[in-house]
Design a protein around this motif. Structure first.
Motif, PDB file in Angstrom:
ATOM      1  N   ALA A   1       0.825  -1.203   0.000  1.00  0.00           N
ATOM      2  CA  ALA A   1       0.000   0.000   0.000  1.00  0.00           C
ATOM      3  C   ALA A   1       0.862   1.258   0.000  1.00  0.00           C
ATOM      4  O   ALA A   1       0.598   2.214  -0.740  1.00  0.00           O
ATOM      5  CB  ALA A   1      -0.930  -0.007   1.202  1.00  0.00           C
ATOM      6  N   ALA A   2       1.899   1.265   0.836  1.00  0.00           N
ATOM      7  CA  ALA A   2       2.768   2.439   0.931  1.00  0.00           C
ATOM      8  C   ALA A   2       3.545   2.655  -0.365  1.00  0.00           C
ATOM      9  O   ALA A   2       3.768   3.800  -0.779  1.00  0.00           O
ATOM     10  CB  ALA A   2       3.726   2.289   2.103  1.00  0.00           C
ATOM     11  N   THR A   3       3.944   1.576  -1.017  1.00  0.00           N
ATOM     12  CA  THR A   3       4.671   1.681  -2.286  1.00  0.00           C
ATOM     13  C   THR A   3       3.787   2.287  -3.362  1.00  0.00           C
ATOM     14  O   THR A   3       4.185   3.213  -4.078  1.00  0.00           O
ATOM     15  CB  THR A   3       5.172   0.297  -2.733  1.00  0.00           C
ATOM     16  N   LEU A   4       2.567   1.779  -3.496  1.00  0.00           N
ATOM     17  CA  LEU A   4       1.666   2.305  -4.519  1.00  0.00           C
ATOM     18  C   LEU A   4       1.234   3.728  -4.206  1.00  0.00           C
ATOM     19  O   LEU A   4       1.141   4.574  -5.107  1.00  0.00           O
ATOM     20  CB  LEU A   4       0.434   1.391  -4.651  1.00  0.00           C
TER      21      LEU A   4
ATOM     22  N   ALA B   1       4.010   6.026  -5.129  1.00  0.00           N
ATOM     23  CA  ALA B   1       4.110   6.172  -6.576  1.00  0.00           C
ATOM     24  C   ALA B   1       3.065   7.148  -7.107  1.00  0.00           C
ATOM     25  O   ALA B   1       3.335   7.937  -8.021  1.00  0.00           O
ATOM     26  CB  ALA B   1       3.954   4.818  -7.250  1.00  0.00           C
ATOM     27  N   ALA B   2       1.860   7.095  -6.523  1.00  0.00           N
ATOM     28  CA  ALA B   2       0.773   7.962  -6.978  1.00  0.00           C
ATOM     29  C   ALA B   2       0.750   9.297  -6.247  1.00  0.00           C
ATOM     30  O   ALA B   2      -0.080  10.160  -6.553  1.00  0.00           O
ATOM     31  CB  ALA B   2      -0.568   7.257  -6.779  1.00  0.00           C
ATOM     32  N   ARG B   3       1.647   9.458  -5.247  1.00  0.00           N
ATOM     33  CA  ARG B   3       1.673  10.654  -4.405  1.00  0.00           C
ATOM     34  C   ARG B   3       0.318  10.876  -3.745  1.00  0.00           C
ATOM     35  O   ARG B   3      -0.221  11.988  -3.744  1.00  0.00           O
ATOM     36  CB  ARG B   3       2.112  11.872  -5.225  1.00  0.00           C
ATOM     37  N   TRP B   4      -0.197   9.794  -3.191  1.00  0.00           N
ATOM     38  CA  TRP B   4      -1.511   9.811  -2.553  1.00  0.00           C
ATOM     39  C   TRP B   4      -1.317   9.622  -1.054  1.00  0.00           C
ATOM     40  O   TRP B   4      -0.620   8.703  -0.636  1.00  0.00           O
ATOM     41  CB  TRP B   4      -2.369   8.666  -3.104  1.00  0.00           C
TER      42      TRP B   4
ATOM     43  N   LEU C   1       8.612   5.608   2.996  1.00  0.00           N
ATOM     44  CA  LEU C   1       7.763   5.743   1.814  1.00  0.00           C
ATOM     45  C   LEU C   1       6.738   6.870   1.962  1.00  0.00           C
ATOM     46  O   LEU C   1       5.969   7.136   1.044  1.00  0.00           O
ATOM     47  CB  LEU C   1       7.040   4.425   1.534  1.00  0.00           C
ATOM     48  N   GLY C   2       6.721   7.507   3.115  1.00  0.00           N
ATOM     49  CA  GLY C   2       5.858   8.659   3.306  1.00  0.00           C
ATOM     50  C   GLY C   2       4.501   8.365   3.908  1.00  0.00           C
ATOM     51  O   GLY C   2       3.639   9.251   3.966  1.00  0.00           O
ATOM     52  N   ALA C   3       4.295   7.133   4.362  1.00  0.00           N
ATOM     53  CA  ALA C   3       3.004   6.791   4.960  1.00  0.00           C
ATOM     54  C   ALA C   3       2.911   7.298   6.389  1.00  0.00           C
ATOM     55  O   ALA C   3       3.914   7.371   7.105  1.00  0.00           O
ATOM     56  CB  ALA C   3       2.811   5.274   4.942  1.00  0.00           C
TER      57      ALA C   3
END
Length: 425
Positions: free
Chosen positions: A174-177, A180-183, A204-206
């Motif tokens: 989830a964190a990788t995707l 990638a989507a900057r979501w 990863l920014g989560a």
């Protein structure tokens, strides 16, 4: 005509091609996870398009694509979107989505005494995004969200936070995707989460939300409880549980189709490890859609086997009845789950209705593997295939070991290796 695309297994309500947020049944009461949506059955060719990316190859059979097409996004635009997102994922993780290896392991087959015309076939998803199959489940959700932005259904400037409950492979995927989507993404994890995983999630920014078990909490995973509270407050369920987001089952079906395109109807049995249950439920749906019916075996460990308990009690009751009386069959495991296969120690098997249906349709069964077999299976897998897979990822093989005396030497059996050994494990 707004043909049904998804149908509730419990109340039979349908969602058509005009569905905007096809996460859950429209009739499901708040907090009720029993009303799970399944893809309306449809036979499809094994590989509609010859492409190494499964989300391009199987585009015409995926829910997100059906919904996008109904709103005017043509095949070329959908393929371009998949490749755009895939490139962004590869930039974060080092690899994009590709059809993963599937092969007969001669050494593993020989070690288990199979004949030359039978044997063990291994589907290796340890080489997938973030080292497991979990990103497959989430990719279809992400593609639907981005397609809604491109189609003007949802404003890109007001992205709603994603949420998931996990402390392992699902959280990493989830964190990788999301990166990638900057979501924006919040991950709800138990206090005993793996430090390596937590560090990676933060990198990863989560947003990592630690969820302790409170004395006043009812039985069950505290992370799932907090996750559901976040969704009730407006977060998008970026979940690998079909009960929380039906589109995750759709992405999981691509694994089954990759298997059937190689072996077709020549599969006798498939052994799938079960935690939350989305992988096994997806496999059953995929085989049915491809028109093949190998015996599906759902494998849990003796340290946590809520699915087996429900399977033994379910008898011949229909999904409608089982869903309406959910807690008579599925409830949180009473003792603290323990096993080397840590990734399948879910307190509940959330997608158990789909698994029960798959076991019945195929003549399969639930298997509870002893802990010694969980360890043996991992050692055997690593020594005979040289795949760097963890005990969770080989738990399906433990199920095969448990019933090897019931499997003929000339049978063709499939196991799924789904999790790469990590950091401090």
């Amino acid at each position: 005509m707004n043909a049904a695309v998804l149908r509730c297994a419990v109340c039979r309500a349908t969602l058509g091609a005009d569905a905007v947020w096809p996460w859950r049944c429209p009739n499901a009461p708040e907090g009720d996870s029993a009303h799970v949506l399944w893809r309306v059955a449809q036979l499809k060719p094994f590989r509609p398009v010859d492409d190494p990316n499964p989300f391009v190859a199987f585009d015409s059979a995926l829910v997100w694509s059906t919904l996008a097409e109904a709103r005017g996004m043509d095949i070329e635009a959908r393929r371009a979107l998949v490749r755009e997102v895939d490139d962004a994922v590869a930039a974060v993780d080092g690899t994009g989505f590709r059809v993963t290896p599937f092969f007969r392991s001669g050494r593993l087959s020989s070690a288990l005494g199979f004949a030359a015309d039978g044997g063990v076939w291994v589907k290796d998803d340890t080489v997938n995004i973030s080292g497991s199959h979990k990103a497959r489940h989430l990719m279809t959700i992400l593609l639907h969200l981005i397609a809604c932005e491109r189609l003007g259904i949802a404003p890109a400037s007001e992205r709603v936070r994603l949420a998931i409950a996990s402390c392992g492979n699902a959280a990493l995927a989830a964190a990788t995707l999301a990166a990638a989507a900057r979501w924006p993404l919040s991950v709800y994890v138990p206090t005993q989460g793996d430090p390596w995983v937590l560090e990676r999630l933060i990198a990863l920014g989560a947003e990592v939300v630690m969820c302790a078990r409170q004395p006043t909490d009812p039985p069950g995973d505290p992370g799932v409880r907090r996750f559901r509270e976040a969704v009730a407050d407006g977060a998008i369920p970026f979940s690998v549980q079909g009960t929380e987001n039906a589109l995750c089952l759709d992405g999981g079906r691509t694994i089954g189709w990759e298997i059937t395109e190689i072996l077709g109807a020549h599969i006798d049995r498939v052994f799938v490890q079960v935690g939350g249950g989305a992988l096994a439920a997806s496999a059953g749906l995929a085989f049915a859609d491809a028109g093949v019916h190998p015996r599906l075996h759902a494998v849990q460990t003796e340290g946590c086997a809520p699915l087996d308990r429900a399977w033994q009690r379910a008898g011949s009751l229909t999904p409608e009845v089982l869903g309406a009386t959910w807690r008579d069959f599925m409830w949180p495991w009473e003792t603290e789950p323990r096993s080397a296969a840590t990734g399948i120690l879910d307190d509940e098997t959330y997608d158990w209705l789909g698994i029960v249906q798959g076991l019945r349709d195929s003549g399969g069964a639930s298997i509870v593997a002893k802990e010694a077999l969980v360890i043996e299976a991992n050692e055997l897998a690593r020594s005979t295939t040289e795949i760097d897979v963890d005990p969770t990822g080989t738990a399906g093989l433990a199920g095969l070991l448990a019933v090897r005396d019931q499997v003929a030497d000339d049978e063709c059996v499939v196991v799924l290796f789904t999790g790469r050994q990590r950091g401090g494990e």
